[in-house]
Design a protein around this motif. Structure first.
Motif, PDB file in Angstrom:
ATOM      1  N   MET B   1       0.229  16.168   1.991  1.00 31.68           N
ATOM      2  CA  MET B   1       0.575  14.825   1.529  1.00 31.68           C
ATOM      3  C   MET B   1      -0.578  14.250   0.702  1.00 31.68           C
ATOM      4  SD  MET B   1       2.900  12.432   1.868  1.00 31.68           S
ATOM      5  CE  MET B   1       3.817  12.881   3.343  1.00 31.68           C
ATOM      6  N   TRP B   3      -2.068  10.959  -1.067  1.00 35.71           N
ATOM      7  CA  TRP B   3      -1.931   9.504  -1.178  1.00 35.71           C
ATOM      8  C   TRP B   3      -2.364   9.076  -2.571  1.00 35.71           C
ATOM      9  CZ3 TRP B   3       0.114   5.891   2.151  1.00 35.71           C
ATOM     10  CH2 TRP B   3       0.516   6.385   3.401  1.00 35.71           C
ATOM     11  N   LYS B   9      -4.510   6.651  -8.334  1.00 37.20           N
ATOM     12  CA  LYS B   9      -3.448   5.729  -8.761  1.00 37.20           C
ATOM     13  C   LYS B   9      -3.678   5.310 -10.223  1.00 37.20           C
ATOM     14  CE  LYS B   9      -1.072   1.587  -7.172  1.00 37.20           C
ATOM     15  NZ  LYS B   9      -1.136   0.483  -6.230  1.00 37.20           N
ATOM     16  N   LYS B  19       2.831   1.716 -12.878  1.00 31.59           N
ATOM     17  CA  LYS B  19       2.386   2.128 -11.546  1.00 31.59           C
ATOM     18  C   LYS B  19       3.330   3.183 -10.978  1.00 31.59           C
ATOM     19  CE  LYS B  19       1.880  -1.904  -9.448  1.00 31.59           C
ATOM     20  NZ  LYS B  19       1.646  -2.826  -8.341  1.00 31.59           N
ATOM     21  N   ALA B  21       5.895   5.040  -8.647  1.00 24.50           N
ATOM     22  CA  ALA B  21       6.925   4.403  -7.821  1.00 24.50           C
ATOM     23  C   ALA B  21       6.595   4.477  -6.335  1.00 24.50           C
ATOM     24  CB  ALA B  21       8.268   5.054  -8.092  1.00 24.50           C
ATOM     25  N   GLN B  22       5.900   5.534  -5.916  1.00 19.24           N
ATOM     26  CA  GLN B  22       5.607   5.718  -4.496  1.00 19.24           C
ATOM     27  C   GLN B  22       4.121   5.975  -4.297  1.00 19.24           C
ATOM     28  OE1 GLN B  22       8.232   8.314  -2.422  1.00 19.24           O
ATOM     29  NE2 GLN B  22      10.039   7.534  -3.446  1.00 19.24           N
ATOM     30  N   LEU B  23       3.631   5.605  -3.116  1.00 24.11           N
ATOM     31  CA  LEU B  23       2.193   5.729  -2.863  1.00 24.11           C
ATOM     32  C   LEU B  23       1.811   7.043  -2.181  1.00 24.11           C
ATOM     33  CD1 LEU B  23       1.097   2.139  -1.799  1.00 24.11           C
ATOM     34  CD2 LEU B  23       0.890   3.238  -4.002  1.00 24.11           C
ATOM     35  N   ARG B  24       2.785   7.843  -1.832  1.00 21.41           N
ATOM     36  CA  ARG B  24       2.407   9.161  -1.313  1.00 21.41           C
ATOM     37  C   ARG B  24       3.400  10.212  -1.806  1.00 21.41           C
ATOM     38  NH1 ARG B  24       3.332   8.996   5.291  1.00 21.41           N
ATOM     39  NH2 ARG B  24       5.538   9.492   5.251  1.00 21.41           N
ATOM     40  N   ARG B  26       4.591  14.357  -1.446  1.00 24.29           N
ATOM     41  CA  ARG B  26       4.525  15.591  -0.649  1.00 24.29           C
ATOM     42  C   ARG B  26       4.329  16.786  -1.574  1.00 24.29           C
ATOM     43  NH1 ARG B  26       8.571  14.744   4.286  1.00 24.29           N
ATOM     44  NH2 ARG B  26       8.413  12.501   4.385  1.00 24.29           N
TER      45      ARG B  26
END
Lengths: 260, 133
Positions: B1, B3, B9, B19, B21-24, B26
């Protein structure tokens, strides 16, 4: 001009007169429609440059005309000072739109680390400020369809999230990466709020304002569909009149040429 | 995973132009190989792409789900072959150009962004690896 030729011209003009009148009136009556079709046609030719599909119509009577109304699925959830709203498939955290999800909102809660929103087929993991960390669904190992979400303890911060799926209970011990079936001794379901509790004005405006694109209206103006089948018929008649104008114009012009 | 926080970022934001769309995210890893499933909007809908990176080079790219009504040509091997062994420059650009497809400009742009993103994320994993040693 000889008498004979003058007679011929007058006779010809007399024969042409009804056609000239018809041509004139047909031209005048279809002029507005021609302007409309031309302008909308040019706009449609440049849909991408004009971003027609990215502009939304917020005019209430036009939305009503198109039969756009609030969907049946409206779910609201208040967690401390934050609101979650689901209007149709649109999801909002306060006034920020999240990725769409069709399945119904079930409930949610907040910890120091996460804000968790459970839906029938997805779990939204957000920061406490509402920034999306991850949307979990069946592709990411989430057991679905979830019938209820709840906690293992009455206290929000002490409890662990439990999903109820087909009368079985699942828990995740690795920040929602994998899920394990458990025998839940205690299960405290999380519930939704009534719409009255939320200020629905914003969500109403946001939902209705995201449904009708300018492209659709221009397209319907171009084809006449904005006025239903009558509009289509009107545009068909206008197109036939335009064709006739071309024919009658050419005919009148050729007669005048011959006359000269 | 992985981050997507801090400098990662920032890098991802410069690649995507907004930005992430998701902060983590897989990923799967085997030695110097990482595999990613990433998504980006083409014109209106998300395009899901699988990417395999090895030694900072893109080794495989496959469109897993294409939901747009136009621009499906980006799924074809003749287009995707261009990404083989492509790398990231220090400016976070692809090191060679990708020929576009007329009528699929936005889908091509989305795929180029995802290729850059996968290479960038791979670099972050490898860098984190070295710095933790």
């Amino acid at each position: 001009m000889s008498k004979r030729k003058h007679k011929h011209v007058v006779r010809n003009k007399g024969r042409l007169l009804p056609f000239i009148k018809l041509h004139r009136w047909a031209g005048l009556s279809s002029f507005l429609l021609l302007v409309l079709v031309s302008i909308t046609g040019i706009m449609l030719n440049h849909t991408e440059e004009l971003d027609l599909d990215e502009h939304y119509i917020n005019t209430q009577w036009l939305q009503t005309w198109y039969g756009i109304k609030m969907p049946e699925q409206q779910n609201y959830l208040k967690i401390e000072d934050d609101y979650f709203a689901q209007v149709g498939k649109q999801l909002y955290f306060n006034q920020t739109r999240l990725p769409d999800e069709d399945s119904p909102l079930l409930g949610g809660y907040k910890t120091d680390q996460f804000t968790i929103i459970g839906l029938k087929n997805a779990l939204y993991l957000l920061t406490p400020d509402g920034e999306l960390i991850e949307k979990l669904d069946a592709e990411k190992n989430l057991p679905v369809p979830v019938s209820r979400i709840g906690l293992s303890d009455k206290k929000l911060n002490a409890g662990q999230l439990i999903l109820e799926v087909d009368n079985k209970y699942y828990i995740s011990r690795d920040e929602f990466l994998t899920w394990t079936e458990i025998q839940a001794k205690e299960f405290y379901p999380l519930m939704l709020d009534s719409p009255v509790a939320a200020d629905t004005t914003f969500y109403r405006k946001a939902y209705l304002g995201n449904e009708l694109t300018l492209e659709r209206v221009v397209l319907d103006l171009h084809s006449g569909r904005l006025l239903g089948s009558f509009g289509v018929l009107l545009m068909d008649i206008a197109a036939i009149v335009l064709l006739m104008l071309g024919v009658s114009g050419t005919w009148i012009w050729s007669h005048r040429l011959r006359r000269k | 995973m992985l981050w997507i926080l801090g400098d990662i970022k920032k890098g991802a934001t410069s690649i995507l132009g907004e930005k992430p769309a998701q902060l983590r995210v897989r990923y799967w890893r085997k030695k110097q190989q990482t595999a990613w499933i990433l998504e980006e909007v083409g014109k209106e809908k998300l395009i899901t792409v699988g990417l395999l990176v090895e030694n900072n080079q893109l080794h495989q790219i496959k469109v897993l789900a294409f939901r747009e009504s136009r621009g499906w040509e980006v799924k074809e091997p003749f287009f995707l072959e261009q990404f083989f062994q492509i790398q990231l420059t220090p400016e976070l650009q692809l090191d060679h150009s990708i020929d576009g497809i007329s009528g699929a400009t936005l889908s091509v742009r989305a795929l180029k962004k995802l290729a850059r993103l996968a290479l960038y994320y791979h670099m972050q994993i490898i860098t984190q690896d070295y710095s933790s040693r």
